[in-house]
Design a protein around this motif. Structure first.
Motif, PDB file in Angstrom:
ATOM      1  N   GLY A 144      38.250  34.588  50.716  1.00  0.00           N
ATOM      2  CA  GLY A 144      38.855  35.294  52.833  1.00  0.00           C
ATOM      3  C   GLY A 144      38.321  36.399  52.227  1.00  0.00           C
ATOM      4  O   GLY A 144      37.332  36.358  52.500  1.00  0.00           O
ATOM      5  N   THR A 145      39.273  37.921  51.784  1.00  0.00           N
ATOM      6  CA  THR A 145      38.383  38.910  51.664  1.00  0.00           C
ATOM      7  C   THR A 145      38.033  38.871  50.551  1.00  0.00           C
ATOM      8  O   THR A 145      38.361  38.459  49.268  1.00  0.00           O
ATOM      9  CB  THR A 145      39.314  39.837  51.081  1.00  0.00           C
ATOM     10  N   LEU A 146      36.366  38.761  50.430  1.00  0.00           N
ATOM     11  CA  LEU A 146      35.492  38.546  48.549  1.00  0.00           C
ATOM     12  C   LEU A 146      35.715  39.768  48.237  1.00  0.00           C
ATOM     13  O   LEU A 146      35.191  40.789  48.502  1.00  0.00           O
ATOM     14  CB  LEU A 146      34.447  38.209  48.885  1.00  0.00           C
ATOM     15  N   GLY A 147      35.716  40.157  47.143  1.00  0.00           N
ATOM     16  CA  GLY A 147      35.197  41.373  45.984  1.00  0.00           C
ATOM     17  C   GLY A 147      35.811  42.781  45.970  1.00  0.00           C
ATOM     18  O   GLY A 147      35.542  43.292  45.042  1.00  0.00           O
ATOM     19  N   ASN A 148      37.408  42.421  46.186  1.00  0.00           N
ATOM     20  CA  ASN A 148      38.518  43.953  46.114  1.00  0.00           C
ATOM     21  C   ASN A 148      38.576  43.070  44.595  1.00  0.00           C
ATOM     22  O   ASN A 148      38.563  42.372  43.986  1.00  0.00           O
ATOM     23  CB  ASN A 148      39.379  43.096  46.827  1.00  0.00           C
TER      24      ASN A 148
ATOM     25  N   ALA B 200      43.040  35.020  43.551  1.00  0.00           N
ATOM     26  CA  ALA B 200      42.256  36.481  42.328  1.00  0.00           C
ATOM     27  C   ALA B 200      41.780  35.267  41.164  1.00  0.00           C
ATOM     28  O   ALA B 200      43.315  34.892  40.515  1.00  0.00           O
ATOM     29  CB  ALA B 200      43.991  36.895  42.460  1.00  0.00           C
ATOM     30  N   ALA B 201      40.505  35.986  40.853  1.00  0.00           N
ATOM     31  CA  ALA B 201      40.365  35.627  39.797  1.00  0.00           C
ATOM     32  C   ALA B 201      40.456  36.343  38.995  1.00  0.00           C
ATOM     33  O   ALA B 201      40.191  38.026  38.878  1.00  0.00           O
ATOM     34  CB  ALA B 201      38.890  35.262  40.618  1.00  0.00           C
ATOM     35  N   TYR B 202      40.728  35.826  37.358  1.00  0.00           N
ATOM     36  CA  TYR B 202      40.364  37.079  36.837  1.00  0.00           C
ATOM     37  C   TYR B 202      39.260  36.413  35.257  1.00  0.00           C
ATOM     38  O   TYR B 202      39.155  35.858  35.429  1.00  0.00           O
ATOM     39  CB  TYR B 202      41.610  36.982  35.230  1.00  0.00           C
TER      40      TYR B 202
ATOM     41  N   LEU C 257      40.797  41.858  37.924  1.00  0.00           N
ATOM     42  CA  LEU C 257      40.695  41.208  38.732  1.00  0.00           C
ATOM     43  C   LEU C 257      39.673  40.900  40.103  1.00  0.00           C
ATOM     44  O   LEU C 257      39.528  41.932  40.624  1.00  0.00           O
ATOM     45  CB  LEU C 257      42.416  41.691  39.003  1.00  0.00           C
ATOM     46  N   ILE C 258      39.588  40.152  40.762  1.00  0.00           N
ATOM     47  CA  ILE C 258      39.065  40.150  41.840  1.00  0.00           C
ATOM     48  C   ILE C 258      39.083  38.923  42.697  1.00  0.00           C
ATOM     49  O   ILE C 258      39.015  38.164  41.763  1.00  0.00           O
ATOM     50  CB  ILE C 258      37.090  39.722  40.892  1.00  0.00           C
ATOM     51  N   SER C 259      38.979  39.839  43.676  1.00  0.00           N
ATOM     52  CA  SER C 259      39.447  38.525  44.946  1.00  0.00           C
ATOM     53  C   SER C 259      38.186  37.286  45.766  1.00  0.00           C
ATOM     54  O   SER C 259      37.218  38.362  45.483  1.00  0.00           O
ATOM     55  CB  SER C 259      40.400  39.041  46.973  1.00  0.00           C
TER      56      SER C 259
END
Length: 182
Positions: A79-83, A98-100, A74-76
């Motif tokens: 807003g906040t990118l790359g978490n 939240a991308a998967y 999962l990756i943000s």
């Protein structure tokens, strides 16, 4: 072997599916045990829940079901990118930030560390759109060309980095316990 000999391919070719969560407001339920997560819940490889994390009904999850698996990263993307976080069978429903990435193998362990490289994080910020709230589009994520080491190499790299993370986490716990005792 080495990084110069690695081929490159778009992320989408390494995944069975790449997508994001619900682009709307779900029906919330305090009595539920299904968390509605967004990019701000993805931290240090884990999905973190807080008192502010909303919960959704079983029906809401069924209506917006996304198949995740043990190779999902999962990756943000808003807003906040790359978490990032690994999916570990938590009862969650994804929001739009939240991308998967459902990888075809556990190479997701390697890309978890690769995506943390300063140059890759900078790339995410450079291709993101929006002046107030940055948004990393699914297309730019799907088409992002990444190096593909052979299995022996990526497994060795991921193991060393994972072992270091575990050691750091243990040291942080020991430090917290020592501070509490002092």
């Amino acid at each position: 072997m080495g990084i110069k000999s690695w081929s490159k391919t778009p992320i989408k070719k390494l995944c069975s599916r790449v997508g994001d969560g619900l682009h709307g407001t779900p029906n919330y339920s305090e009595q539920s045990d299904i968390y509605f997560i967004n990019g701000n819940n993805l931290k240090n490889g884990k999905i973190e829940f807080s008192n502010d994390t909303k919960k959704v009904t079983e029906a809401e999850l069924e209506n917006n079901f996304i198949q995740l698996n043990e190779n999902t990263l999962l990756i943000s993307i808003n807003g906040t990118l790359g978490n990032m976080a690994f999916y570990n069978n938590e009862k969650v429903m994804l929001g739009k930030s939240a991308a998967y990435l459902n990888f075809n193998s556990n190479i997701n362990n390697f890309y978890y560390y690769f995506f943390q490289l300063k140059a890759i994080q900078q790339y995410f910020h450079n291709v993101a759109t929006g002046s107030t709230i940055k948004n990393l589009s699914l297309k730019s994520l799907q088409d992002f060309e990444v190096p593909v080491p052979d299995e022996k190499e990526w497994k060795a790299i991921a193991k060393v980095l994972s072992d270091l993370d575990a050691k750091i986490e243990l040291n942080n716990k020991i430090n917290a316990e020592l501070e509490a005792m002092a």
